[in-house]
Design a protein around this motif. Sequence first.
Motif, PDB file in Angstrom:
ATOM      1  N   ARG A 111       1.696   0.205  -0.247  1.00  0.00           N
ATOM      2  CA  ARG A 111       0.119   0.796   0.152  1.00  0.00           C
ATOM      3  C   ARG A 111       0.655   2.105   0.878  1.00  0.00           C
ATOM      4  O   ARG A 111      -0.138   3.103   0.433  1.00  0.00           O
ATOM      5  N   TYR A 114       2.239   4.819  -1.760  1.00  0.00           N
ATOM      6  CA  TYR A 114       1.286   5.395  -2.820  1.00  0.00           C
ATOM      7  C   TYR A 114      -0.257   5.032  -2.943  1.00  0.00           C
ATOM      8  O   TYR A 114      -0.751   5.458  -3.874  1.00  0.00           O
ATOM      9  N   GLY A 115      -0.682   4.594  -1.673  1.00  0.00           N
ATOM     10  CA  GLY A 115      -1.887   4.122  -1.768  1.00  0.00           C
ATOM     11  C   GLY A 115      -2.415   3.048  -2.656  1.00  0.00           C
ATOM     12  O   GLY A 115      -1.829   2.128  -2.959  1.00  0.00           O
ATOM     13  N   SER A 116      -3.637   2.752  -2.864  1.00  0.00           N
ATOM     14  CA  SER A 116      -4.283   1.816  -3.534  1.00  0.00           C
ATOM     15  C   SER A 116      -4.438   2.057  -4.867  1.00  0.00           C
ATOM     16  O   SER A 116      -5.054   1.148  -5.717  1.00  0.00           O
ATOM     17  N   GLN A 117      -4.276   3.280  -5.253  1.00  0.00           N
ATOM     18  CA  GLN A 117      -4.492   3.752  -6.687  1.00  0.00           C
ATOM     19  C   GLN A 117      -3.316   3.282  -7.745  1.00  0.00           C
ATOM     20  O   GLN A 117      -2.056   3.260  -7.185  1.00  0.00           O
ATOM     21  N   SER A 118      -3.795   2.997  -8.919  1.00  0.00           N
ATOM     22  CA  SER A 118      -2.672   2.528  -9.772  1.00  0.00           C
ATOM     23  C   SER A 118      -1.674   3.820 -10.254  1.00  0.00           C
ATOM     24  O   SER A 118      -2.332   4.863 -10.337  1.00  0.00           O
ATOM     25  N   GLN A 119      -0.447   3.408 -10.597  1.00  0.00           N
ATOM     26  CA  GLN A 119       0.336   4.458 -10.886  1.00  0.00           C
ATOM     27  C   GLN A 119       0.492   4.372 -12.313  1.00  0.00           C
ATOM     28  O   GLN A 119       1.032   3.315 -12.883  1.00  0.00           O
ATOM     29  N   ALA A 212      -1.847  -2.491 -14.655  1.00  0.00           N
ATOM     30  CA  ALA A 212      -1.981  -1.613 -13.667  1.00  0.00           C
ATOM     31  C   ALA A 212      -0.860  -1.525 -12.741  1.00  0.00           C
ATOM     32  O   ALA A 212      -1.024  -2.505 -11.777  1.00  0.00           O
ATOM     33  N   ASN A 214       0.148  -1.255  -9.099  1.00  0.00           N
ATOM     34  CA  ASN A 214      -0.407  -1.181  -7.908  1.00  0.00           C
ATOM     35  C   ASN A 214       0.291  -2.021  -7.031  1.00  0.00           C
ATOM     36  O   ASN A 214       0.720  -2.811  -7.212  1.00  0.00           O
ATOM     37  N   SER A 215      -0.166  -1.687  -5.434  1.00  0.00           N
ATOM     38  CA  SER A 215       0.487  -2.447  -4.633  1.00  0.00           C
ATOM     39  C   SER A 215      -0.064  -4.090  -4.587  1.00  0.00           C
ATOM     40  O   SER A 215       0.618  -4.737  -3.968  1.00  0.00           O
TER      41      SER A 215
END
Length: 288
Positions: A111, A114-119, A212, A214-215
């Motif tokens: 998190r 990469y934050g909470s946004q989906s990669q 998706a 994401n973390s």
Amino acid sequence: MTGFLQQAFNGLVSGGFYALLALGLAVIFGMLRVINFAHGAVYTLGAFGAVLLADRAGLGFWWALLLVPVVLGLAGIVVERLLVRRIAELDPLYGFLLTFGIALVCQDLLRTEYGSQSQPYEHGPFPGSLDLGLFTFPAYQVFALAVSTVTCCAVWLLLARTPVGTIVRAATERPELTRSLGIDTGRWVTPVFGFGVGLAAFAGVLAAPMRAVNSQMGADLIITVFAVVVIGGLGSVPGAVVASFTIGMLQALGNLYVPVLSQTSVFLLMAVVLLVRPAGLFGKEGQA
């Protein structure tokens, strides 16, 4: 009819991912009696590993499917040797807390980076759809179902038809009796833990093109997978596979007919199974 078949196929695909994760959990619990709550984090790391190899090393899906499970499996071996082994003989709560802490660390690191946004991951093979007669279905999801099914069968054959598998299965189902026969079960603990971790990473790579990334993707899944393992029977490999595909189908058909219960159906089934068989469908009574 078409909608039913499409949802049923969706259920099989979901069941395949549940099975890959549940297999690793069942084998690790059977050998170590450790509830590996970090399994969902490994699944997430597998998906992010595919993204990183594509973005930073220019390696495609097939390389990721080969390399990421091996690397994370080796990392699992290191974790078992340095941490898990030290608490294996203690109350299972210690193992749960340790792996839960590892999961939180992994999620927070991802998190932070990469934050909470989906990669996005757009490197999966087999784009487009396949005509399956009565309906069409994304080609990659057909591939994912085939791979997960073949992997489950290969693991079953490994455990059922090879000398190493016989030892691991015996140590999983009857560890005390196995040790009393003079078999050193301790030597198999580390590779089995690494193998279970590698299966979770393999599932993560396989999921990257269709989920998706994401973390939180593993945290959202691991509770359901734990319920699947409990339904099948803790430590039971056949139970993990049967329960996985059953739950996948139940959730998919629930989405079609009773959407409000689709996410809770797995826990309702778990409650019913535990009332009838406290050890699960294929579990041993001593594990209840």
